[in-house]
Design an enzyme around this catalytic site. Structure first.
Site, mmCIF file in Angstrom:
data_model
loop_
_atom_site.group_PDB
_atom_site.id
_atom_site.type_symbol
_atom_site.label_atom_id
_atom_site.label_comp_id
_atom_site.label_asym_id
_atom_site.label_seq_id
_atom_site.Cartn_x
_atom_site.Cartn_y
_atom_site.Cartn_z
ATOM 1 N N ILE A 63 0.855 -1.188 0.000
ATOM 2 C CA ILE A 63 0.000 0.000 0.000
ATOM 3 C C ILE A 63 0.890 1.237 0.000
ATOM 4 O O ILE A 63 1.736 1.399 0.882
ATOM 5 C CB ILE A 63 -0.948 -0.018 1.221
ATOM 6 C CG1 ILE A 63 -1.883 -1.235 1.102
ATOM 7 C CG2 ILE A 63 -1.757 1.275 1.292
ATOM 8 C CD1 ILE A 63 -2.708 -1.503 2.326
ATOM 9 N N HIS A 103 -8.427 -4.110 -9.701
ATOM 10 C CA HIS A 103 -8.811 -4.913 -8.535
ATOM 11 C C HIS A 103 -9.810 -5.992 -8.979
ATOM 12 O O HIS A 103 -10.744 -5.699 -9.740
ATOM 13 C CB HIS A 103 -9.449 -4.000 -7.474
ATOM 14 C CG HIS A 103 -9.769 -4.727 -6.218
ATOM 15 N ND1 HIS A 103 -8.801 -5.070 -5.283
ATOM 16 C CD2 HIS A 103 -10.939 -5.214 -5.735
ATOM 17 C CE1 HIS A 103 -9.375 -5.717 -4.293
ATOM 18 N NE2 HIS A 103 -10.663 -5.816 -4.540
HETATM 19 C C1 GRF Z 1 -5.014 -9.474 -10.378
HETATM 20 O O1 GRF Z 1 -6.158 -10.238 -10.113
HETATM 21 C C2 GRF Z 1 -5.209 -8.030 -9.943
HETATM 22 O O2 GRF Z 1 -6.507 -7.580 -10.110
HETATM 23 C C3 GRF Z 1 -4.879 -8.130 -8.469
HETATM 24 O O3 GRF Z 1 -3.807 -9.028 -8.397
HETATM 25 C C4 GRF Z 1 -3.837 -9.919 -9.518
HETATM 26 C C5 GRF Z 1 -2.527 -9.790 -10.224
HETATM 27 O O4 GRF Z 1 -2.371 -10.711 -11.266
HETATM 28 N N1 GRF Z 1 -4.646 -6.809 -7.934
HETATM 29 P P1 GRF Z 1 -1.149 -10.584 -12.261
HETATM 30 O O5 GRF Z 1 0.118 -10.478 -11.419
HETATM 31 O O6 GRF Z 1 -1.353 -9.370 -13.112
HETATM 32 O O7 GRF Z 1 -1.168 -11.861 -13.075
#
Ligand code: GRF
Length: 193
Positions: free
Chosen positions: A97, A114
């Site tokens: 964060i 997200h």
């Molecule tokens: C995704 O589901 C994103 O929304 C979340 O973390 C995951 C990351 O996946 N914040 P990646 O590393 O892009 O494959």
């Protein structure tokens, strides 16, 4: 898709912590002539992040920062962003964060994706929580980043149907597939206004 040199595009950095599948989709998008961004830096807090492979494959500069001292890490990242003339920050599975004082340097220019239909299910374990609540739909959201976790103004959302047989894993997979389309779409929306 017509490859572009990126000379007239906004320089962007993507922050990751894990697999980096969104990073990969953003890199591919950024090579499209229509993309408003050009990715010239990948930042991570995790030296073992699989997604760093994509930075290698596409020959993008990558930098690893240790977050044991968050204040110091943010200071160093900020310097690196300035050095590279980064205008846009895309958080993509970045598990730290960022502080208010860091974010204010990129007001309106820092985005996150997200895996839920915000404002529902902020934070972690989104898929399990959506299943526990017997939701009919979940999905993903691209939003501006503010100092409040997963709470900035929503840019775009995509709904995904939950089936009875879905597990957190199958749902994550379905949603991730949509995330890869939604992030580029959201950036186009923001920068074509
Ligand atoms: C995704 O589901 C994103 O929304 C979340 O973390 C995951 C990351 O996946 N914040 P990646 O590393 O892009 O494959």
């Amino acid at each position: 898709m017509v490859p572009s040199t990126g000379s007239n595009k906004l320089k962007a950095a993507v922050f990751i912590s894990g697999a980096g599948s969104n990073l990969k989709s953003l890199i591919k998008f950024s090579k499209n002539k229509k993309s408003p961004i050009f990715i010239s830096l990948v930042i991570t807090n995790n030296s073992k992040a699989k997604g760093l492979d994509f930075a290698n494959i596409y020959k993008i500069k990558r930098k690893i920062f240790n977050f044991r001292d968050k204040k110091l890490a943010e200071k160093k990242i900020l310097l690196e962003l300035k050095k590279n003339k980064i205008r846009i920050v895309c958080l993509a599975g970045f598990m730290k964060i960022l502080s208010k004082s860091f974010i204010k340097n990129f007001k309106g220019k820092i985005f996150n994706i997200h895996p839920s239909l915000l404002p529902k299910y902020k934070g972690l374990n989104t898929h399990q929580r959506a299943l526990d609540d017997n939701e009919k739909y979940s999905g993903c959201t691209v939003h501006y980043v503010t100092s409040k976790l997963d709470s900035g103004k929503i840019i775009l959302q995509k709904r995904v149907k939950i089936n009875k047989k879905d597990t957190p894993e199958t749902l994550a997979k379905k949603i991730l597939k949509q995330e890869h389309k939604l992030y580029p779409k959201a950036l186009l929306k923001v920068f074509s206004l």
